[in-house]
Design an enzyme around this catalytic site. Structure first.
Site, PDB file in Angstrom:
ATOM      1  CD  GLU A 140      -1.070   0.447   3.701  1.00 41.26           C
ATOM      2  OE1 GLU A 140      -1.406   1.638   3.755  1.00 41.26           O
ATOM      3  OE2 GLU A 140      -1.398  -0.414   4.532  1.00 41.26           O
ATOM      4  CE  LYS A 183      -3.600   1.344  10.765  1.00 42.12           C
ATOM      5  NZ  LYS A 183      -4.114   0.480   9.680  1.00 42.12           N
TER       6      LYS A 183
END
Length: 305
Positions: free
Chosen positions: A22, A157
């Site tokens: 990414e 996360k």
């Protein structure tokens, strides 16, 4: 519409391993020149393991699969000019001829369109804490449910609601596989107290799981797979310290009225302050580790044919 780098095209045509990367890390994750150095380092990790890297982003509205050095630097120094793109944002960015960095969801979509099966990232998005009131749920989760890409990460996360995130992934029919672990990693720490659905002992086992899932996609999971790699032990943070820092960061976000897409970058920056920069070091270390594992798995997949 896609512009695929010649090296990537050749590798795909020859059945060799390719790993998607990414670009939000480059534009929105770290300051220049550290962002560029990390991006180049991740590509080097892929090559060292015998695969071809394909960092994905938009340049002047063109989706690029395999950004070159000049394009990586363009995103690294672009600042606010570079849009942060989820899947929903790609069309508008193309129309506006904008530069854009792709999130997990957008990178998955573009990787699949190019024929790339493996994607390495740090941690996916998920269900935010307090989502029962905000309905803040990352598009990464629905993308995993519908797009056939194997995503290698260190879990979701840690600032997120991890139990709810796992429940949502189950609802979407996404296999959550631990890489040499039975515990779902919590990004900064290998420990969350949550278990994964299956365990891969090594890269070959992960590759076999993925091949079977794709072969029987009509009745097995039709979308992606999450391969969860614990952060390297020497760089991992203590679970209790992470939770305490997250609590303080969440309180700051609430006090400052941070909402919507601004929440995640705000909390990650606050975590860096709360941990005196240790969270950034952990983030970079786990990115490199995930990328290495992804490349090893991609090579095994290519060998399986």
């Amino acid at each position: 519409m896609l512009r695929i780098a010649e090296e990537v095209t050749t590798a795909l045509e020859e059945g060799r391993a390719v790993v998607a990367l990414e670009s939000t890390l480059i534009s929105h994750g770290l300051p220049y020149p550290h962002n560029l150095a990390v991006a180049e380092g991740l590509e080097a990790e892929v090559r060292a393991a015998g695969a071809v890297p394909a960092t994905i982003g938009l340049i002047e509205g063109v989706p690029v699969i395999g950004l070159n050095g000049n394009e990586l630097e363009r995103l690294a120094v672009g600042g606010d000019r570079v849009r942060k793109l989820s899947r929903r944002d790609i069309g508008a960015a193309i129309v506006d001829h904008a530069d854009g960095a792709t999130t997990v969801a957008a990178t998955m979509a573009l990787a699949a369109a190019a024929g790339i099966e493996v994607f390495a990232t740090g941690g996916i998005g998920g269900v935010h804490r307090g989502a029962t009131h905000s309905w803040d749920v990352s598009a990464d989760l629905t993308e995993l449910g519908r797009t056939p890409v194997l995503v290698v990460c260190a879990g979701a996360k840690a600032i997120l609601d991890l139990p709810a995130t796992l429940e949502y992934l189950e609802t979407q029919g996404v296999p959550v596989v631990g890489y040499q672990t039975v515990e779902f990693p919590a990004f900064y720490t290998p420990h969350s107290g949550l278990t994964v659905a299956a365990v891969a002992a090594d890269a070959l086992a992960a590759a076999r799981m993925w091949r079977i899932q794709r072969r029987y996609h009509t009745f097995a999971a039709p979308g992606g797979m999450l391969l969860c790699v614990p952060p390297p032990e020497r760089h991992a943070l203590e679970r209790e310290a992470v939770e305490a820092a997250i609590g303080r960061a969440l309180a700051r976000a609430e006090a400052e009225g941070v909402r919507g897409p601004a929440v995640t970058p705000f909390l990650l920056a606050a975590m860096a302050e709360e941990t005196s920069g240790e969270s950034i070091e952990t983030n970079i270390a786990l990115l490199r580790n995930n990328t290495r594992v992804a490349a090893e798995v991609a090579v095994r997949i290519s060998e399986l044919g």
